[in-house]
Write an enzyme that holds these catalytic residues in place. Structure first.
Site, PDB file in Angstrom:
ATOM      1  N   ASP A  55       0.616  -0.935  -0.227  1.00 24.74           N
ATOM      2  CA  ASP A  55       0.089  -0.231   0.096  1.00 24.74           C
ATOM      3  C   ASP A  55       1.069   1.619   0.365  1.00 24.74           C
ATOM      4  OD1 ASP A  55      -2.368   1.530   0.046  1.00 24.74           O
ATOM      5  OD2 ASP A  55      -2.960   0.471   2.194  1.00 24.74           O
ATOM      6  N   ASP A  56       0.621   2.308  -1.093  1.00 20.56           N
ATOM      7  CA  ASP A  56       1.016   3.918  -1.086  1.00 20.56           C
ATOM      8  C   ASP A  56       2.629   3.492  -1.093  1.00 20.56           C
ATOM      9  OD1 ASP A  56      -1.702   4.530  -0.110  1.00 20.56           O
ATOM     10  OD2 ASP A  56      -0.813   5.679   1.932  1.00 20.56           O
ATOM     11  N   CYS A  95      -6.682   4.656  -3.005  1.00 20.32           N
ATOM     12  CA  CYS A  95      -6.509   3.600  -2.755  1.00 20.32           C
ATOM     13  C   CYS A  95      -7.571   2.543  -3.160  1.00 20.32           C
ATOM     14  CB  CYS A  95      -6.040   3.145  -1.076  1.00 20.32           C
ATOM     15  SG  CYS A  95      -5.183   3.875  -0.165  1.00 20.32           S
ATOM     16  N   HIS A 151      -9.501  -2.046  -0.662  1.00 23.78           N
ATOM     17  CA  HIS A 151      -9.664  -1.015   0.213  1.00 23.78           C
ATOM     18  C   HIS A 151      -9.341  -0.960   1.677  1.00 23.78           C
ATOM     19  CE1 HIS A 151      -9.784   3.068   0.944  1.00 23.78           C
ATOM     20  NE2 HIS A 151     -10.569   3.059   1.910  1.00 23.78           N
ATOM     21  N   HIS A 332      -0.692   2.600  -6.097  1.00 23.44           N
ATOM     22  CA  HIS A 332      -0.716   3.987  -6.741  1.00 23.44           C
ATOM     23  C   HIS A 332       0.893   5.042  -6.282  1.00 23.44           C
ATOM     24  CE1 HIS A 332      -2.069   5.346  -2.457  1.00 23.44           C
ATOM     25  NE2 HIS A 332      -2.868   4.506  -3.244  1.00 23.44           N
TER      26      HIS A 332
END
Length: 490
Positions: A55-56, A95, A151, A332
């Site tokens: 994530d991120d 997200c 998510h 992302h």
């Protein structure tokens, strides 16, 4: 007494005998070869899929080269075994819409999922859509997951119905030291977003949430399966807040951290529709926390990399090492001061670009790199083709199997990123073109301007470039589904 069999009869008999013996030998040899052949020679093993989401995660990894002080040995090792897609882009720089698009094969402009508040199934388009694991399950795979793949890892936005077996995530990251009136990072409360915070914890690595997810995934790789599997592991860090055990902060000295190159005049040629400079940037600068933010982000990435290593080591030691596709990606990118912002939710390179590694045993060339633009939306049709199952005709992505076979394949399809209704970015090898809902534009030449500091959109000589991109913009943009907006603190 003379024999009743004459010479001619004897010769014919011997010929028949020789032919018979030859046939026996052929049958015997064929039988032996059949029995001694390997399973692979008898029938090619079907591929399994190991699907790792981080994530991120922006390009601040060793293999992507985004920051010189990062430490990601495990992801770097995987990169040396597979293909690194240097120009990979998300469908949305946030997200929920990014993962909804990736997992269903529908663009945000088609589904209406633009923000973090909506559940995937709130969209009429996605209500009955078959996600990647549902598609694979339908075609003979066992699918299971733990961690953040949709998510959320738990709850309604985890879309637990997608899996044959879904496993609840447990654990946390330890405790941080609190000071009244201040965030953990030392910024006074109220001067930055409440989740723009970081600091070391007293947690033990082996008791933290992402480690437990990784260990669970590793354990699944030691089991026996009666069908091919699709196994997914979601790693939450480096998502905010950057709270990870002290040992990971200790690897990075705050005062030695290199901050990104920042142009504070960058907005001089940026249209008014673009996102504005952010209070997080000014708070970090005011309180001299820019190096501390870099330290915390790199510490969180290093923690995530250690967790990824648990999974990859287990695969290497398993009987599935030679027939398991590995996909590792960030959902992302992320700003760390560039464009006078932190976080994501923009259409610039920092937010739209993220790491992607794909390793396909027997197909991909180890240590290769691809500069063609690809999108996370492409994973659905790509994995379907690789695993020999039918393509889902509703997918809006493109199979990138030709690039996996040869990274130098001609590929001229720009990669589309969307953030909100009628707000799009298109990325080719050379250009990034951005267009907002009111028609305002940005155009950047990455051959000479990788930081996207010079907007060429208003120069008439680039009109033909913009025209070429315009035909790839979605013709129809669905209005946001209820609650589908970009929340203040995302």
């Amino acid at each position: 007494m003379k024999s009743k069999i004459n010479n001619k009869q004897m010769n014919n008999f011997n010929k028949v005998k020789i032919i018979f013996l030859a046939l026996v030998v052929v049958v015997f040899i064929t039988s032996c070869k059949s029995k001694s052949s390997t399973p692979k020679e008898q029938k090619k093993q079907p591929y399994n899929v190991l699907f790792i989401a981080v994530d991120d995660l922006n390009d601040w990894t060793g293999f992507a080269g985004g920051h010189p002080q990062t430490q990601t040995p495990n992801m770097d090792k995987l990169a040396q075994q597979g293909i690194v897609f240097e120009n990979a882009n998300c469908a949305a720089p946030l997200c929920n819409p990014s993962r909804a698009a990736l997992m269903t094969g529908f663009r945000p402009s088609t589904s209406g999922i633009y923000g973090n508040e909506s559940e995937l199934r709130d969209s009429p388009v996605l209500k009955e859509a078959l996600t990647i694991p549902q598609w694979f399950s339908k075609h003979g795979f066992f699918t299971t997951a733990r961690g953040k793949i949709f998510h959320t890892a738990n709850g309604p936005q985890a879309d637990t119905i997608s899996w044959d077996k879904w496993v609840k995530e447990i654990g946390d990251y330890g405790n941080v030291k609190k000071v009244p009136g201040f965030m953990i990072n030392g910024i006074p409360k109220g001067e930055a977003d409440v989740n723009f915070d970081w600091g070391p914890t007293d947690g033990l690595y082996e008791e933290t949430r992402d480690y437990l997810n990784a260990k669970w995934t590793a354990d699944q790789l030691q089991k026996d399966y009666d069908k091919p599997f699709f196994l997914a592991c979601g790693i939450y860090k480096p998502h905010l807040r950057w709270y990870v055990p002290q040992e990971f902060f200790d690897k990075f000295k705050e005062e030695e951290m290199i901050i990104p190159e920042i142009n504070e005049n960058d907005f001089d040629d940026i249209p008014s529709s673009a996102p504005k400079p952010q209070k997080n940037y000014y708070a970090a600068k005011k309180y001299k926390k820019q190096q501390a933010a870099v330290q915390a982000y790199l510490a969180s990435i290093n923690y995530a990399d250690a967790c990824v290593g648990v999974v990859l080591d287990a695969l290497a030691e398993s009987k599935y090492a030679d027939n398991t596709i590995v996909v590792l990606y960030g959902d992302h990118g992320w700003h760390l001061g560039e464009k006078l912002r932190y976080k994501k939710a923009t259409l610039w390179e920092e937010a739209a670009n993220m790491p992607l590694i794909i390793k396909v045993p027997g197909l991909t060339q180890a240590g290769s790199r691809c500069a063609s633009p690809v999108n996370l939306l492409d994973l659905y049709p790509t994995l379907s083709e690789l695993c020999g199952i039918p393509s889902n005709p509703e997918n809006e992505g493109n199979s990138i199997v030709p690039l996996l076979e040869d990274v130098n394949t001609d590929w001229d399809i720009p990669s589309l990123t969307t953030v909100g209704l009628n707000r799009h970015s298109l990325r080719s090898r050379k250009w990034r073109y951005i267009r907002y809902e009111d028609g305002q534009e940005q155009l950047y030449d990455h051959d000479v301007d990788p930081m996207e500091w010079t907007n060429l959109a208003n120069d008439p000589k680039y009109q033909t470039v913009k025209d070429k991109f315009a035909k790839y913009l979605p013709k129809v943009n669905v209005n946001p589904v209820p609650k589908s907006y970009i929340r203040k603190n995302d």
